[in-house]
Design a protein around this motif. Sequence first.
Motif, PDB file in Angstrom:
ATOM      1  N   VAL A 177      11.655  19.539  -5.108  1.00  0.00           N
ATOM      2  CA  VAL A 177      11.585  18.721  -6.317  1.00  0.00           C
ATOM      3  C   VAL A 177      10.214  18.859  -6.969  1.00  0.00           C
ATOM      4  N   THR A 178      10.157  18.575  -8.251  1.00  0.00           N
ATOM      5  CA  THR A 178       8.900  18.607  -8.989  1.00  0.00           C
ATOM      6  C   THR A 178       8.221  17.240  -8.901  1.00  0.00           C
ATOM      7  N   TYR A 179       6.962  17.222  -9.277  1.00  0.00           N
ATOM      8  CA  TYR A 179       6.239  15.952  -9.309  1.00  0.00           C
ATOM      9  C   TYR A 179       6.861  14.997 -10.326  1.00  0.00           C
ATOM     10  N   GLU A 180       7.373  15.541 -11.422  1.00  0.00           N
ATOM     11  CA  GLU A 180       8.019  14.698 -12.431  1.00  0.00           C
ATOM     12  C   GLU A 180       9.281  14.050 -11.874  1.00  0.00           C
ATOM     13  N   GLU A 181      10.035  14.796 -11.081  1.00  0.00           N
ATOM     14  CA  GLU A 181      11.248  14.241 -10.470  1.00  0.00           C
ATOM     15  C   GLU A 181      10.890  13.119  -9.496  1.00  0.00           C
ATOM     16  N   LEU A 182       9.796  13.279  -8.792  1.00  0.00           N
ATOM     17  CA  LEU A 182       9.346  12.226  -7.878  1.00  0.00           C
ATOM     18  C   LEU A 182       8.997  10.955  -8.658  1.00  0.00           C
ATOM     19  N   LYS A 183       8.353  11.112  -9.793  1.00  0.00           N
ATOM     20  CA  LYS A 183       8.027   9.948 -10.633  1.00  0.00           C
ATOM     21  C   LYS A 183       9.285   9.225 -11.094  1.00  0.00           C
ATOM     22  N   LYS A 184      10.289  10.008 -11.529  1.00  0.00           N
ATOM     23  CA  LYS A 184      11.522   9.417 -12.042  1.00  0.00           C
ATOM     24  C   LYS A 184      12.277   8.652 -10.955  1.00  0.00           C
ATOM     25  N   ALA A 199       0.814  -1.212   0.000  1.00  0.00           N
ATOM     26  CA  ALA A 199       0.000   0.000   0.000  1.00  0.00           C
ATOM     27  C   ALA A 199       0.845   1.258   0.000  1.00  0.00           C
ATOM     28  N   ASP A 200       2.016   1.246   0.651  1.00  0.00           N
ATOM     29  CA  ASP A 200       2.839   2.448   0.767  1.00  0.00           C
ATOM     30  C   ASP A 200       3.166   3.041  -0.597  1.00  0.00           C
ATOM     31  N   LYS A 201       3.623   2.198  -1.512  1.00  0.00           N
ATOM     32  CA  LYS A 201       3.993   2.662  -2.850  1.00  0.00           C
ATOM     33  C   LYS A 201       2.759   3.194  -3.601  1.00  0.00           C
ATOM     34  N   LYS A 202       1.633   2.496  -3.472  1.00  0.00           N
ATOM     35  CA  LYS A 202       0.404   2.924  -4.149  1.00  0.00           C
ATOM     36  C   LYS A 202      -0.065   4.283  -3.626  1.00  0.00           C
ATOM     37  N   ILE A 203       0.071   4.484  -2.314  1.00  0.00           N
ATOM     38  CA  ILE A 203      -0.339   5.759  -1.724  1.00  0.00           C
ATOM     39  C   ILE A 203       0.538   6.893  -2.223  1.00  0.00           C
ATOM     40  N   ARG A 204       1.856   6.680  -2.234  1.00  0.00           N
ATOM     41  CA  ARG A 204       2.762   7.734  -2.704  1.00  0.00           C
ATOM     42  C   ARG A 204       2.493   8.071  -4.169  1.00  0.00           C
ATOM     43  N   LYS A 205       2.232   7.048  -4.966  1.00  0.00           N
ATOM     44  CA  LYS A 205       1.929   7.283  -6.381  1.00  0.00           C
ATOM     45  C   LYS A 205       0.665   8.110  -6.533  1.00  0.00           C
ATOM     46  N   LYS A 206      -0.353   7.792  -5.742  1.00  0.00           N
ATOM     47  CA  LYS A 206      -1.611   8.542  -5.782  1.00  0.00           C
ATOM     48  C   LYS A 206      -1.401   9.987  -5.349  1.00  0.00           C
ATOM     49  N   LEU A 207      -0.589  10.186  -4.328  1.00  0.00           N
ATOM     50  CA  LEU A 207      -0.314  11.538  -3.851  1.00  0.00           C
ATOM     51  C   LEU A 207       0.360  12.384  -4.928  1.00  0.00           C
ATOM     52  N   VAL A 208       1.286  11.764  -5.661  1.00  0.00           N
ATOM     53  CA  VAL A 208       1.996  12.482  -6.730  1.00  0.00           C
ATOM     54  C   VAL A 208       1.068  12.745  -7.909  1.00  0.00           C
ATOM     55  N   GLU A 209       0.340  11.732  -8.314  1.00  0.00           N
ATOM     56  CA  GLU A 209      -0.545  11.891  -9.475  1.00  0.00           C
ATOM     57  C   GLU A 209      -1.665  12.892  -9.196  1.00  0.00           C
ATOM     58  N   SER A 210      -2.102  12.968  -7.923  1.00  0.00           N
ATOM     59  CA  SER A 210      -3.167  13.905  -7.550  1.00  0.00           C
ATOM     60  C   SER A 210      -2.626  15.281  -7.189  1.00  0.00           C
ATOM     61  N   LYS A 211      -1.293  15.408  -7.177  1.00  0.00           N
ATOM     62  CA  LYS A 211      -0.628  16.666  -6.804  1.00  0.00           C
ATOM     63  C   LYS A 211      -1.147  17.202  -5.471  1.00  0.00           C
ATOM     64  N   MET A 212      -1.046  16.356  -4.452  1.00  0.00           N
ATOM     65  CA  MET A 212      -1.546  16.776  -3.150  1.00  0.00           C
ATOM     66  C   MET A 212      -0.525  16.571  -2.030  1.00  0.00           C
ATOM     67  N   VAL A 213       0.745  16.345  -2.390  1.00  0.00           N
ATOM     68  CA  VAL A 213       1.768  16.253  -1.351  1.00  0.00           C
ATOM     69  C   VAL A 213       2.534  17.569  -1.302  1.00  0.00           C
ATOM     70  N   SER A 214       2.699  18.100  -0.117  1.00  0.00           N
ATOM     71  CA  SER A 214       3.409  19.367   0.073  1.00  0.00           C
ATOM     72  C   SER A 214       4.876  19.132   0.414  1.00  0.00           C
ATOM     73  N   GLY A 215       5.144  18.083   1.193  1.00  0.00           N
ATOM     74  CA  GLY A 215       6.525  17.800   1.558  1.00  0.00           C
ATOM     75  C   GLY A 215       6.634  16.794   2.674  1.00  0.00           C
ATOM     76  N   VAL A 216       7.863  16.568   3.097  1.00  0.00           N
ATOM     77  CA  VAL A 216       8.175  15.601   4.144  1.00  0.00           C
ATOM     78  C   VAL A 216       9.284  16.159   5.022  1.00  0.00           C
ATOM     79  N   VAL A 217       9.168  15.940   6.316  1.00  0.00           N
ATOM     80  CA  VAL A 217      10.265  16.236   7.247  1.00  0.00           C
ATOM     81  C   VAL A 217      10.657  14.928   7.923  1.00  0.00           C
ATOM     82  N   SER A 218      11.868  14.459   7.674  1.00  0.00           N
ATOM     83  CA  SER A 218      12.379  13.260   8.339  1.00  0.00           C
ATOM     84  C   SER A 218      12.994  13.680   9.663  1.00  0.00           C
ATOM     85  N   MET A 219      12.428  13.174  10.766  1.00  0.00           N
ATOM     86  CA  MET A 219      12.804  13.619  12.102  1.00  0.00           C
ATOM     87  C   MET A 219      14.008  12.831  12.638  1.00  0.00           C
TER      88      MET A 219
END
Length: 543
Positions: free
Chosen positions: A474-481, A382-402
Amino acid sequence: MTTSQFETKTKELIDGLKKTCATYGLGNDGNEFKIITQAFLYKFMNDKFAHEMQQLDVLLRKAPHWEEKLATYSDDDVEMLHLQLLENTARLERHHLIRSLFGHQNDNDFAQRFDETLIDIAILNADIFSVQTDGGTKITLFDRLSLFIADPSKRNAFCRAIINQLVTFSFEPIFAEKYDFFATIFEYLISDYNKDGGGKYAEYYTPHAVARIMAAILVTEERDNIRCYDPSAGSGTLLMNLAHAVGEERCTIYSQDISQKSSSLLRLNLILNNLVASIPNVVQGNTILSPAHRAADRSLLKYDYVVANPPFKLDFSDFVEDLDVPENNERFFAGLPNVPKKKKDGMAIYPLFVQHIMHVLKENGRAAIVLPTGFLTAQGGADKKIRKKLVESKMVSGVVSMPSNIFATTGTNVSILFLDRANDGKVLLMDASNLGTKVKEGKNQKTVLSMKEEDRITETFNAREAVEDFTVAVTYEELKKKNYSFSAGQYFEVKIEYSEITAGEFAEKIEGYNQALTTLFQESTDVKSAILENMSRLKLNQA
């Protein structure tokens, strides 16, 4: 009395209540937290009622003993004052007041009078101060506290000890202060009752640094009529920080949590933080199986801001099949997990919470979710599918790794995933894992962020700044690549350092490396010979 002195006196009150519980055999008892929190809540409501009544009536305010003055008023006069009270103030009758109970403490039926007072207050204020279950049952404010004492002959003394603790001072002067005072007190009050080293459902404790960072990144503009939501609210640390950032008067809180204890603590937190109007929106129930908050057409309610620190792993095999219904196809687009034959308590439930949050965000909604860092790069399930959906829907703003050990109760590395349905621009990935200072907390090691480090995280993120070895945009395209990887480290530029040396210096370095390698090879040969020799001796001895 200064705020600091009030804080000291309040902590003394809490300690006194805990001592009373210990004296009567309830120390570390499963019901101790109910006694402590409900006695404290009764005290808070009594003093808030006293403060507001005196604000409404100058005669009460000027009286040396306002309760005695109120006793001379007619029932109609008291009722008129009740009608003028703000919604966030509980209604108390004159015989409900702590001073009234204190005057009856030597009665033979004092425990019964004490319990009935609390139950009366709960019933009188049920419409505003009750939380509910996902089945619609109301959970009122108070229990019959004396019944937690098994020996009936000790109940009067137990209730007498409580009322003598509560009468020691009054909160009234502090109500003119900012509610940050009570935020601090709440932490002290629940410190022994909100710990769960196993990270079980909805009872993780979220560090304030994490909560402040989430709120500061989410709320960057002033807006009104805001809906804030947490589907695994616990005692409400994330929601309180979010409400403070939005403005208590500008938002309404919604929450759900499977834990009855957590829901009771959240209600107390809302009362102390001047968010009483949101208490009817606190639901105790299973968010994944039975999400409670719905619009008029029975669709799930949508929210402006969502915060969550969901449980990461949990045995939910008992109800996973119940989720496989058509109405959940859109909500759980990445599918439902299979039930493992072994280690069912290792089932990953956080992907279901992420999908639920994505489903309930408004068109311009934002969310912040605490997740295991492994979610950022997992290439299966599910993790990979969720990230793909977030990118394709353009609804991810970012991530902070703590930093590691930001939670003292778990060794799992965590990251904060930020969603923004209106983000058409770049995605900000931040690696904050090297920040913080290691400290000991009990038997565990914890990483603590300074306020300067917190500010660095929030200011850099909100400025969308690319900082070497810290952030990348990064751009959404870079995330896809990059196969939908959300890990900042995979986008940092690889740095190759060059230094100019002469041909002689180069030859000298190579000679040094050759000599080192020759030495290592010789040592390796010697070790191999020694091993063979020992093996030969062992065979001879066995023969």
